[in-house]
Write an enzyme that holds these catalytic residues in place. Sequence first.
Site, PDB file in Angstrom:
ATOM      1  N   HIS A 154      23.371  -8.955  -0.117  1.00 16.88           N
ATOM      2  CA  HIS A 154      23.624  -7.595   0.375  1.00 16.88           C
ATOM      3  C   HIS A 154      25.142  -7.397   0.582  1.00 16.88           C
ATOM      4  O   HIS A 154      25.710  -6.391   0.145  1.00 16.88           O
ATOM      5  CB  HIS A 154      22.859  -7.405   1.689  1.00 16.88           C
ATOM      6  CG  HIS A 154      23.050  -6.083   2.352  1.00 16.88           C
ATOM      7  ND1 HIS A 154      22.026  -5.168   2.515  1.00 16.88           N
ATOM      8  CD2 HIS A 154      24.146  -5.494   2.903  1.00 16.88           C
ATOM      9  CE1 HIS A 154      22.502  -4.095   3.132  1.00 16.88           C
ATOM     10  NE2 HIS A 154      23.777  -4.269   3.383  1.00 16.88           N
ATOM     11  N   GLU A 155      25.778  -8.381   1.211  1.00 22.28           N
ATOM     12  CA  GLU A 155      27.225  -8.260   1.477  1.00 22.28           C
ATOM     13  C   GLU A 155      28.040  -8.427   0.196  1.00 22.28           C
ATOM     14  O   GLU A 155      29.036  -7.714  -0.004  1.00 22.28           O
ATOM     15  CB  GLU A 155      27.664  -9.273   2.538  1.00 22.28           C
ATOM     16  CG  GLU A 155      26.969  -9.149   3.899  1.00 22.28           C
ATOM     17  CD  GLU A 155      27.002  -7.753   4.493  1.00 22.28           C
ATOM     18  OE1 GLU A 155      27.975  -7.001   4.260  1.00 22.28           O
ATOM     19  OE2 GLU A 155      26.035  -7.384   5.192  1.00 22.28           O
TER      20      GLU A 155
HETATM   21 NI    NI Z   1      25.312  -3.217   4.413  1.00 20.97          NI
END
Ligand code: NI
Length: 183
Positions: A154-155
């Site tokens: 996600h990051e």
């Molecule tokens: Ni985020």
Amino acid sequence: MELPNIKILDESNKILRKKSKDVTFPLDDETKKLIDDSLTYLEMSQIDEYIEKYDLRAGMGLSFVQIGILKRIFVISEELENSEFKRYVLINPKVISRSEELIYVGEGEGCLSVNRPVTGIVPRNARITVEAYDIDGNKFTIRVREDIAVAFQHELDHLDGILFVDRIDKKNPFKNKDFMREI
Ligand code: NI
């Protein structure tokens, strides 16, 4: 504890769509402080007392682009037991391998920049190995799995201007559900 002065951008801000750039070492003091403040913010956002006091949304990960800085840095603070946290700081991260197995978070992913309900599946690799630099410029390799592997991906996406909502199939938000493992 005082809440660090961290202003998180909303998805409507176009900066979130930009690709972040590699960082050079040594880091300046301001960057180091922002790393520390971001981690403190994330930890406070996972503690009920502070959620109430400061009206926070809980989050475990934050990329610098979300505070308007286009540097390839992200931090994650994972809550263990008894309000203890495990901190991850990744600078100039690169994925060096991914499992074939795909997983998704059953209750959906969340993002401190996405302030609306979102349904659908975000396919992620169950395990990834990442090479990155720590705060002192030392290179390290880390292998992560399950929910932390999801948080990393996600990051990592943030650093390339991608939001988790972009990975949900628009026409069929639950596409290929049966070919992935729910976590
Ligand atoms: Ni985020």
